[in-house]
Structure formats: C-alpha cells, structure tokens
Design an enzyme around this catalytic site. Sequence first.
Site, PDB file in Angstrom:
ATOM      1  N   HIS A  33      50.501  38.248  34.093  1.00 46.06           N
ATOM      2  CA  HIS A  33      49.687  35.920  33.998  1.00 46.06           C
ATOM      3  C   HIS A  33      51.506  35.539  33.760  1.00 46.06           C
ATOM      4  O   HIS A  33      50.587  35.420  32.510  1.00 46.06           O
ATOM      5  CB  HIS A  33      48.412  36.517  33.633  1.00 46.06           C
ATOM      6  CG  HIS A  33      47.639  37.270  34.883  1.00 46.06           C
ATOM      7  ND1 HIS A  33      46.642  37.600  34.308  1.00 46.06           N
ATOM      8  CD2 HIS A  33      47.835  37.167  35.427  1.00 46.06           C
ATOM      9  CE1 HIS A  33      45.991  37.948  35.101  1.00 46.06           C
ATOM     10  NE2 HIS A  33      47.036  38.184  36.442  1.00 46.06           N
ATOM     11  N   GLU A  41      50.196  32.335  31.130  1.00 47.61           N
ATOM     12  CA  GLU A  41      49.600  32.497  30.002  1.00 47.61           C
ATOM     13  C   GLU A  41      50.924  32.908  28.741  1.00 47.61           C
ATOM     14  O   GLU A  41      51.298  33.705  28.290  1.00 47.61           O
ATOM     15  CB  GLU A  41      48.406  33.969  30.358  1.00 47.61           C
ATOM     16  CG  GLU A  41      47.529  33.440  31.782  1.00 47.61           C
ATOM     17  CD  GLU A  41      46.704  34.534  31.955  1.00 47.61           C
ATOM     18  OE1 GLU A  41      47.021  35.996  31.104  1.00 47.61           O
ATOM     19  OE2 GLU A  41      46.430  34.951  32.577  1.00 47.61           O
ATOM     20  N   GLU A  47      42.580  38.756  25.484  1.00 44.56           N
ATOM     21  CA  GLU A  47      42.663  37.568  25.951  1.00 44.56           C
ATOM     22  C   GLU A  47      42.624  36.239  24.621  1.00 44.56           C
ATOM     23  O   GLU A  47      41.823  36.316  23.850  1.00 44.56           O
ATOM     24  CB  GLU A  47      41.580  37.018  26.814  1.00 44.56           C
ATOM     25  CG  GLU A  47      41.295  37.897  28.632  1.00 44.56           C
ATOM     26  CD  GLU A  47      41.726  37.234  28.986  1.00 44.56           C
ATOM     27  OE1 GLU A  47      42.419  36.564  28.608  1.00 44.56           O
ATOM     28  OE2 GLU A  47      41.816  38.141  29.997  1.00 44.56           O
TER      29      GLU A  47
END
Length: 439
Positions: free
Chosen positions: A177, A180, A377
């Site tokens: 992604h 990020e 994350e």
Amino acid sequence: MEMKIISLFLYLMGILCLVYCEKFRFDNYTLYKIYPKTEIQISLLQKLQENDLNLDFWTDPVPNAKYVMVLSSPKNKESLENIMNKNAMAFEVAQSNIQESIDKELVASSTRMIDGRWNTYYKLDAIYGWLDTLATRYSGVVTVIYGGTSYEGRPIKGVKISHGPNKKAIFIEGGIHSREWISPATVNYITNELLSSKDDKIQAVARDFDWYIFPVTNPDGYVWSHEEFRMWRKNRRPTIGNSIGVDLNRNWNNNWLAQGSSTNPASDSYAGPGPFSEPETRSLSTFISSIGDKIDLYLSFHSFGQLLLIPFGNTTEPIANYHDALHIGKKAMKTLSVRFGTQYVTGNIAEAIYLATGGSIDWVKEREQVPLVYCYELRDRGTHGFVLPPEQILPTSQETMDSILELIHEARELGYMNSGSTVGASILMMILLLITNLL
Ligand SMILES: *[C@@H]1O[C@H](CO)[C@@H](O)[C@H](O)[C@H]1NC(C)=O
Ligand SMILES: *[C@@H]1O[C@H](CO)[C@@H](O)[C@H](O)[C@H]1NC(C)=O
Ligand SMILES: [Zn+2]
C-alpha cells in the site's frame, strides 16, 4: 503488442506528468478521529464509506472499532460534522490541516540514501540505488533479486541476504500500500541491521536464514504517492472508466472478493477484475511460489494501527496453527513494547480489524503452507496515521527489529524455524562422534 504500446504510452504520459503536473495539495484537509459507540453509528459510517468516495477512510468502520479515522476536504467538512452531530457521534480533530504534516514529512531530495540517516523518507530511486550498493558492499552475501515488474514497467526490486547454502528462508514484504511510507522505511532499517549490526542476536538470525526482502512491492503507487498524490494506496493500472488502480492487498487468490473488498473501481479497496489480475501480485506470487517450500516465516508490513495480524481474513475461527501463532505474536509484541512502551494488539485479521480477504498473508499461508505468517500494522494509532513524523521512523524501526528477534526466538521454543539449525546441529554431532571414535 497493442497492450505494450498502450502501456508504453501511459508510462510516457506518467513521466510527462511527473515533470509537469502540479502535485496535489491537501491544504486544510481535516483528519477526524471518530468514536462510534453503537451498531447504528457503525453502519452509518459504513454507508458513508461506501457511498461517499470524497471522504478518505483511513481505517474501516468495523464492528467494535475503537475509532475510525477519516480525512475530509474542506468542502466536505461541514456535511460530515453535521452527520456526526446529528447522530450524537463523538469525534475529535486529529489534524486540522494535513498538508502541514505532509510538509514536515521530510523526503530526502537526494537520489541516494545516506548511511545511518533514518530520520527521513526516501524516494524509490534512492531505495533501489541503495539496494544495488548493498550488493556491491556485501558481495557474496547480498544479491539483488526481482519479484517481477509493475504495470508501468518498474522492477519490484529486493535483496537476498544469504551466508551459505541449505538454509530456510524469511520473507519480508513492504510497501504494497503505497501511502504507508513507514513500511518501506522500517523494512530498509531491518535490512541494514541484518547486514551491519554488531548485536550478536541480530548477526545470528542474519546467518541462520536466507532473507528475501522487498521493501516496495507497489513501486508505481509509491512513486505516485511521492510525486503526485500523497494518499495513493493502490497500483496505477487504469481499470474501468476513468478509474485507476487496484488494491494489491485485496487481489491475491485466496477467498478473493469474499469480504472487505470493493467491486467499485473508484474505491480504494477495489479488488480488481479477478484474482491476480495485476502484474505486481501475479509476478510477486510467482516469485514466492518458486521458493515457497523454503519459507519458514513471512512478514508483511503495513500501517497503521499497531496491530499484529494473523490469517485468515474471512473468519474469526482459529484455523491451522492459530493458537501457536497467536502465542508467538503476543510474546513478540510484549518485547516490542519494552523499548518505548508502544502497545500492539495481536489477533487474526477478521477479529482485529475487519473481515478482509484477498490479502497476501492469507494466500501465502494457505497456498504455500508457510508455518508462520504475520502482518504488522505499524505506528501509530491515528494521531498522524499515514503521515507519521520522520522522527518516529527510527524508534518504529528499532522496536520492530526487537520484536522480530523475539518472534524467531519464541517460534523456535515452540519447535518452529528449527530445521536449518537442526541440520547444522546434527552434522556437528556426527563430526564430534567421528572425532571421539577416531580418538
Ligand atoms: C485554509 O484555511 C485558512 C483559515 O481558514 C485560510 O485562511 C486559507 O486560505 C485556507 N487555505 C486554503 C489553501 O484553502
Ligand atoms: C476461510 O478461509 C480458509 C482458507 O481459505 C478456509 O479454510 C475456511 O474454510 C474459510 N472459512 C469461511 C467461514 O469461509
Ligand atoms: Zn496497508
């Protein structure tokens, strides 16, 4: 042939745009942290996410979400605040002008990465150039590897770190992604530590495994997020109508489109026209398959939310060795918290964030039967979200490295990741026996 000409054309257009297009500015864009309390409030936010593509949901309004982060343009602020007020939803402004934080992000303008300088984000060229220099500096240990080619023709470049034959592998995937940015930054730090740290523990894990590391698995998106649109998440392939991009972490061939993915090409979580429809996921998965039986541990890096996620994304049911994976993960996150107190939640994807399928780790787990598979994350929990201040790059990277060491250690305690060293140990035993016999 026609496809090639079209993609060459789009690539040239892209280069022209990089030179002449104005970078999109997020002046006075407001980042909201919303605290939904009831199911009705959650479903209201879900409808808003589905129907109002002007709002950029940085986190999904999942059942039990503690908070939901939404970025709004100045134009949409009033209606969003009205909706929240009308429905008695608590919220706060996390950032009143996200452009200010973007301006503070500090991107090294140099096309080279500077050794030991981890307080800045680097562009793709700098990262790729650095990988090349590692192969020269550590020749015989580091080789440059290719996980395929992006839609716009950029290589998915990585490095393999290997101190000898017949080792099991650890695979690291970053930057799928593109917005990020802390993901490639952290992955680069880990790479650097494996090669140059004086810490015995780090040196030991560097030697015990073959490391396959790809810091930027969505290079087109990453370049776009630097040059044109900071909040770009998908790849850059034109799809339907005027829409561009597929969410590469919804495009893997595992329960594709079953949950938490969109069929709307304009959506940020558009899963694509079919599983592995995208050149990036197709070629990277082919690469992974080519070494699949060697991989003992697969780590995927995203941001944000401070979560350690375990497959699968389609169900909260514990599948396969879920309990072992959870135990190992929790130990690792405890270690992660020691240095700076950063707290992570460990759980399966479906329970910790969202029913979300088509992600890389689910595919790797089921298709390649990799025993341990995790998705980080990284920082933070919404204060800055994707625009993590550069002074947090180093601490984020350090605590993550701490956790990886503990992850490997704890995995070995439970009987995982031992095959390489067991072979080594038994050879040593045989030699010892031989010597004692000879004496
Ligand atoms: C942002 O908001 C401030 C304060 O309301 C205003 O003065 C400024 O013109 C706005 N900037 C842009 C680019 O809209
Ligand atoms: C979820 O996905 C896994 C892996 O593909 C599968 O084994 C399982 O049956 C699925 N469960 C549900 C409820 O769909
Ligand atoms: Zn992500």
